[in-house]
Design a protein around this motif. Structure first.
Motif, PDB file in Angstrom:
ATOM      1  N   LYS A   1       0.814  -1.310   0.008  1.00 50.00           N
ATOM      2  CA  LYS A   1       0.057  -0.005   0.086  1.00 50.00           C
ATOM      3  C   LYS A   1       0.916   1.211  -0.041  1.00 50.00           C
ATOM      4  CE  LYS A   1      -4.030  -2.333   0.115  1.00 50.00           C
ATOM      5  NZ  LYS A   1      -4.855  -1.999  -1.115  1.00 50.00           N
ATOM      6  N   GLY A   2       0.535   2.221  -0.832  1.00 58.16           N
ATOM      7  CA  GLY A   2       1.108   3.479  -0.894  1.00 58.16           C
ATOM      8  C   GLY A   2       2.005   3.620  -2.142  1.00 58.16           C
ATOM      9  N   THR A   3       2.494   4.801  -2.218  1.00 57.60           N
ATOM     10  CA  THR A   3       3.273   4.963  -3.648  1.00 57.60           C
ATOM     11  C   THR A   3       4.648   4.752  -3.720  1.00 57.60           C
ATOM     12  OG1 THR A   3       3.808   7.218  -2.990  1.00 57.60           O
ATOM     13  CG2 THR A   3       1.619   7.138  -4.060  1.00 57.60           C
ATOM     14  N   HIS A   4       5.176   4.696  -2.405  1.00 58.75           N
ATOM     15  CA  HIS A   4       6.677   4.449  -2.194  1.00 58.75           C
ATOM     16  C   HIS A   4       7.500   5.126  -3.167  1.00 58.75           C
ATOM     17  CE1 HIS A   4       6.124   0.640  -0.033  1.00 58.75           C
ATOM     18  NE2 HIS A   4       5.038   0.494  -0.969  1.00 58.75           N
ATOM     19  N   SER A   5       6.998   6.467  -3.311  1.00 56.27           N
ATOM     20  CA  SER A   5       7.724   7.283  -4.179  1.00 56.27           C
ATOM     21  C   SER A   5       8.437   8.702  -3.603  1.00 56.27           C
ATOM     22  CB  SER A   5       6.807   8.031  -5.167  1.00 56.27           C
ATOM     23  OG  SER A   5       5.683   8.443  -4.497  1.00 56.27           O
ATOM     24  N   LEU A   6       8.331   8.885  -2.313  1.00 55.33           N
ATOM     25  CA  LEU A   6       8.871   9.950  -1.617  1.00 55.33           C
ATOM     26  C   LEU A   6      10.421   9.664  -1.255  1.00 55.33           C
ATOM     27  CD1 LEU A   6       5.998  10.927   0.863  1.00 55.33           C
ATOM     28  CD2 LEU A   6       6.111  11.663  -1.581  1.00 55.33           C
ATOM     29  N   ASP A   7      11.193  10.960  -1.112  1.00 60.66           N
ATOM     30  CA  ASP A   7      12.361  10.877  -0.855  1.00 60.66           C
ATOM     31  C   ASP A   7      12.607  10.866   0.607  1.00 60.66           C
ATOM     32  OD1 ASP A   7      13.548  10.904  -3.467  1.00 60.66           O
ATOM     33  OD2 ASP A   7      13.290  13.001  -3.499  1.00 60.66           O
ATOM     34  N   TYR A   8      11.582  11.618   1.057  1.00 68.31           N
ATOM     35  CA  TYR A   8      11.316  11.475   2.831  1.00 68.31           C
ATOM     36  C   TYR A   8       9.913  11.584   3.106  1.00 68.31           C
ATOM     37  CZ  TYR A   8      16.056  13.476   2.122  1.00 68.31           C
ATOM     38  OH  TYR A   8      17.256  13.467   1.831  1.00 68.31           O
ATOM     39  N   PRO A   9       9.576  10.869   4.283  1.00 64.72           N
ATOM     40  CA  PRO A   9       8.190  10.882   4.643  1.00 64.72           C
ATOM     41  C   PRO A   9       7.727  12.303   5.160  1.00 64.72           C
ATOM     42  CG  PRO A   9       9.751   9.833   6.429  1.00 64.72           C
ATOM     43  CD  PRO A   9      10.602  10.387   5.410  1.00 64.72           C
ATOM     44  N   ILE A  10       7.575  12.973   4.355  1.00 67.73           N
ATOM     45  CA  ILE A  10       6.998  14.351   4.833  1.00 67.73           C
ATOM     46  C   ILE A  10       5.868  15.014   3.912  1.00 67.73           C
ATOM     47  CG2 ILE A  10       8.797  15.633   3.269  1.00 67.73           C
ATOM     48  CD1 ILE A  10       8.736  17.892   5.455  1.00 67.73           C
ATOM     49  N   GLY A  11       5.003  15.705   4.217  1.00 71.93           N
ATOM     50  CA  GLY A  11       3.754  16.101   3.206  1.00 71.93           C
ATOM     51  C   GLY A  11       3.085  17.401   4.219  1.00 71.93           C
ATOM     52  N   LEU A  12       1.850  17.257   3.669  1.00 78.81           N
ATOM     53  CA  LEU A  12       0.872  18.463   4.157  1.00 78.81           C
ATOM     54  C   LEU A  12      -0.205  17.671   4.805  1.00 78.81           C
ATOM     55  CD1 LEU A  12       1.048  20.477   0.885  1.00 78.81           C
ATOM     56  CD2 LEU A  12       2.274  21.085   3.184  1.00 78.81           C
TER      57      LEU A  12
END
Length: 447
Positions: free
Chosen positions: A400-411
């Motif tokens: 599950k999830g995109t596995h596409s972020l360089d770091y686990p940070i968002g809005l």
């Protein structure tokens, strides 16, 4: 605080809400009315600045700050002025002005004029117009806890409450036993989540340091269904009480942020994505402008914490940029057809369909219908590139999830703002997410 639609040429001032151990967002904008004075003058005052109207002049300023315990915590005191001690300086760290207790008097008058002073970013603002004004200022100690202290308190007492729907903003200060803030519960994709709502004063956490060695402060949005904590960035030092244009931004300088769009590309519906690909509804090949800003901030301030062997930052967390949609504004939430979202097709996204009361949407019944669940976990739940497989409450253990972020940070999401006490187009200055500034969230609204 109120939500407003984002026009594609929108360039208002924005402040990014950062979040950690699951950071946050949503693409409705929160608009706050700002006080404006005809003429202001600034003069140095001990530490900080006084700003006052016209020809006013402050003759005497008496400063009182709340007493603290040996552990540097606010004293528990109910005996009025005995709770405070005099100070020669305006406190500039970990204090906030008590606007209800502070007051000013005009010459030849004994009337106590309250709610005429404010203090933010080392600037004391006084709304007075007569020379010889006297002000008596009271500052309360912020009860900011370490993450360990907060977790300990929440584990001992996770009071749950209920609301009667989300048809109005929430300004209530909920209290449980032992005067602790009562939390509310709902479900997310991984279990039961406990969240803060309304006027909250004790959900502060200090975690990490900036590149120039300043403490970073956060506020807890909720405890996730998997037991981790979702935090929203709240600034550094004493100014952490509110996000401001000068402090609480996530760019490299205060001059950078006001002109920062969510995405510099906005000609097509797919550009609403935190990550996007041309001509695809849920592509992730290109990073948005806001993505790059958050990544830069993370690298400059939290990279060392993230790289530690036993890092406190959850590498498996995700951030929902819900791109479920319909080309029909009367579509009921839950019945999105995903017929839009590409090119120049008018697109109504899930956040609009469930969070705008009675907006050509009879399913909402004059109330917002927020959810902590992400409808498309594989395509809209942005996760770190090395996130592990996770089991949802539906017992589905897949990637599950995109596995596409360089770091686990968002809005923060628009739904999380609504759970916290906000409501579309209705101003709320009395809940813990109020910042007196615009800020971006992650949920797209309309193209």
């Amino acid at each position: 605080m109120k939500y407003e639609k984002i026009n594609k040429n929108y360039t208002k001032i924005i402040v990014i809400s950062l979040t950690l151990i699951i950071i946050i967002g949503s693409a409705l904008i929160l608009n706050i009315t700002k006080a404006k004075y005809k003429t202001t003058i600034s003069i140095p005052i001990v530490k900080g600045t006084v700003k006052y109207e016209g020809n006013a002049d402050l003759n005497v300023i008496a400063i009182y700050q709340q007493k603290v315990t040996e552990e540097n915590k606010p004293v528990k005191c109910t005996n009025g002025d005995d709770c405070y001690e005099t100070s020669n300086d305006i406190p500039i760290k970990d204090y906030e002005i008590n606007t209800e207790k502070s007051y000013c008097t005009e010459p030849n008058s004994e009337n106590k004029l309250k709610n005429v002073v404010s203090y933010k970013s080392n600037i004391l603002s006084v709304k007075m117009s007569k020379k010889g004004t006297k002000c008596y200022l009271y500052f309360d100690k912020l009860n900011i806890k370490t993450s360990g202290e907060v977790l300990a308190d929440l584990n001992r007492e996770t009071n749950t409450g209920t609301t009667d729907g989300f048809g109005a903003v929430d300004t209530t200060e909920y209290k449980g036993s032992n005067d602790k803030t009562k939390m509310f519960s709902d479900s997310d994709d991984f279990g039961t989540t406990y969240y803060f709502r309304g006027k909250v004063k004790d959900n502060w956490v200090q975690f990490g340091k900036t590149s120039d060695d300043q403490n970073i402060y956060w506020r807890i949005i909720r405890i996730n269904g998997d037991g981790t904590i979702r935090l929203i960035y709240a600034g550094v030092g004493a100014e952490a009480t509110l996000l401001t244009n000068d402090n609480g931004y996530t760019g490299n300088s205060s001059s950078q942020l006001p002109n920062t769009p969510f995405n510099s590309d906005y000609q097509k519906a797919e550009h609403v994505g935190y990550q996007y690909t041309e001509n695809q509804l849920r592509g992730r090949g290109t990073n948005s402008a806001i993505y790059n800003i958050l990544n830069t901030w993370f690298e400059e301030n939290l990279k060392d914490e993230f790289d530690e062997v036993n890092s406190k930052i959850d590498k498996n967390t995700g951030f929902c940029g819900d791109r479920s949609n319909s080309t029909n504004s009367s579509t009921k939430w839950g019945n999105e057809t995903d017929e839009g979202g590409i090119g120049t097709n008018p697109t109504y996204y899930g956040a609009q369909l469930r969070l705008v009361p009675n907006n050509q949407n009879p399913n909402n019944n004059n109330k917002s219908m927020p959810t902590f669940k992400c409808k498309n976990l594989d395509g809209d739940y942005y996760t770190y590139k090395e996130a592990e497989e996770r089991e949802t409450i539906d017992s589905l253990k897949v990637s599950k999830g995109t596995h596409s972020l360089d770091y686990p940070i968002g809005l923060i999401t628009a739904d999380e703002v609504t759970f916290a006490g906000g409501l579309y187009l209705i101003e709320n200055k009395q809940y813990y997410l109020y910042t007196n500034s615009y800020f971006w969230a992650m949920s797209p609204y309309f193209y």
